[in-house]
Design an enzyme around this catalytic site. Structure first.
Site, short mmCIF file in Angstrom:
data_model
loop_
_atom_site.label_atom_id
_atom_site.label_comp_id
_atom_site.label_asym_id
_atom_site.label_seq_id
_atom_site.Cartn_x
_atom_site.Cartn_y
_atom_site.Cartn_z
N ASP A 1 0.80 -1.25 0.11
CA ASP A 1 0.01 -0.12 0.21
C ASP A 1 0.79 1.12 0.04
OD1 ASP A 1 -3.31 0.54 0.84
OD2 ASP A 1 -1.90 1.96 1.22
N ASP B 1 4.26 1.85 -3.71
CA ASP B 1 3.32 2.85 -4.93
C ASP B 1 3.06 1.60 -6.14
OD1 ASP B 1 2.20 4.56 -6.63
OD2 ASP B 1 3.20 5.98 -5.99
N VAL B 2 1.98 1.36 -6.49
CA VAL B 2 1.69 0.54 -7.69
C VAL B 2 2.09 1.13 -9.00
CG1 VAL B 2 0.05 -0.75 -6.39
CG2 VAL B 2 -0.58 1.33 -7.84
N ASN C 1 -5.93 -4.97 -6.91
CA ASN C 1 -6.88 -4.05 -6.41
C ASN C 1 -6.77 -2.67 -6.14
OD1 ASN C 1 -9.14 -3.95 -4.37
ND2 ASN C 1 -7.46 -2.95 -3.11
N TYR D 1 -11.91 8.07 -14.62
CA TYR D 1 -12.19 6.62 -13.90
C TYR D 1 -12.78 5.72 -14.51
CZ TYR D 1 -13.88 3.80 -9.84
OH TYR D 1 -14.05 2.81 -8.95
N LYS E 1 -11.36 1.98 -15.76
CA LYS E 1 -12.19 0.79 -15.48
C LYS E 1 -12.60 -0.05 -16.46
CE LYS E 1 -11.92 1.23 -10.94
NZ LYS E 1 -10.64 0.16 -10.13
#
Length: 255
Positions: free
Chosen positions: A33, A55-56, A82, A148, A152
């Site tokens: 996370d 950090d992704v 996720n 967003y 997605k």
């Protein structure tokens, strides 16, 4: 049978709920996370879970985190990509490009870095389950939330494509599309959309219910139930699916 489970953005919200549930059934769990304070809190609450700050969107940090997990476990059985962020709200002509890029970065690029690693290990093993957290925003148009929604929709395409790529190797890939999830994150989203659309927060909150057949929000455990099923032998022939856990959204109407 104990599984090795990696969850990104696993120190709060949906990710924390997933981590708790996988750990509760005896699985070995590792999370990353970007919120150092949340990671520290989780490490105290769930000391058996490997919890690290990463950090992704940072390839160097993710390579280091995932490399450590690979060194310790030697493989992975379940990966929950996720990590996500709501991004900005507003008409597209009013959006800041940097805010657009940041939203796409966390939601899509973060999933790429996570799934790329998972695919390599799982293909070599000949087994594994990748679960991507998408959204009902990836199933409908979403006024005032174009970054967003775009991210997605892209995740759903990634899910379908990876299922095709990895299926011959025995690896399953599915996406969960949550509806409006009770919690602090949606409280912030409601406030942001209310400000962007010139409406009250109560009006925005009500729109999330009236657009759903079951007239309900969902909670983290609803999503964890689906993730545990998709990771289990009971879902051994389920792959390439975009599964909404939302009470059946009819439309996302926010303007």
């Amino acid at each position: 049978m104990t599984s090795r489970v990696v969850i990104t953005a696993g120190a709060s919200g949906i990710g924390l709920g997933l981590a708790r549930r996988f750990a509760a059934q005896g699985d070995r769990v590792a999370i990353c996370d970007s919120d150092a304070a949340a990671v520290a809190d989780m490490a105290k609450a769930l000391p058996d879970v490997i919890a690290e700050v990463a950090d992704v969107t940072d390839e160097t940090q993710m390579t280091a985190f995932l490399g450590r997990i690979e060194a310790v476990w030697g493989g992975v059985d379940v990966v929950c990509a996720n990590a996500g962020t709501g991004g900005p709200a507003g008409r597209i002509e009013d959006l800041d490009y940097a805010a657009w890029q940041a939203c796409i970065g966390v939601n899509l690029h973060g999933a790429f870095l996570t799934c790329r690693w998972a695919a390599r290990l799982m293909r070599a093993q000949g087994a594994g389950s990748i679960i991507i957290t998408s959204s009902t925003a990836g199933l409908f148009g979403y006024p005032l939330r174009s970054p967003y929604a775009s991210a997605k929709w892209a995740l759903n395409g990634l899910t379908k494509t990876l299922a095709s790529e990895l299926g011959p190797a025995g690896v399953r890939v599915n996406a969960i599309c949550p509806g409006a999830v009770e919690g602090d994150r949606m409280d912030r989203v409601v406030a942001m959309e209310a400000a962007a659309g010139g409406r009250s927060e109560d009006t925005v909150r009500a729109s999330y219910v009236t657009g759903v057949s079951m007239r309900t929000w969902v909670n983290v455990d609803d999503l964890a139930d689906m993730a545990l099923f998709l990771a289990s032998p009971a879902a051994s022939k389920v792959s390439g699916q975009i599964i909404a856990v939302d009470g059946h959204t009819d439309a996302l109407v926010t303007s």
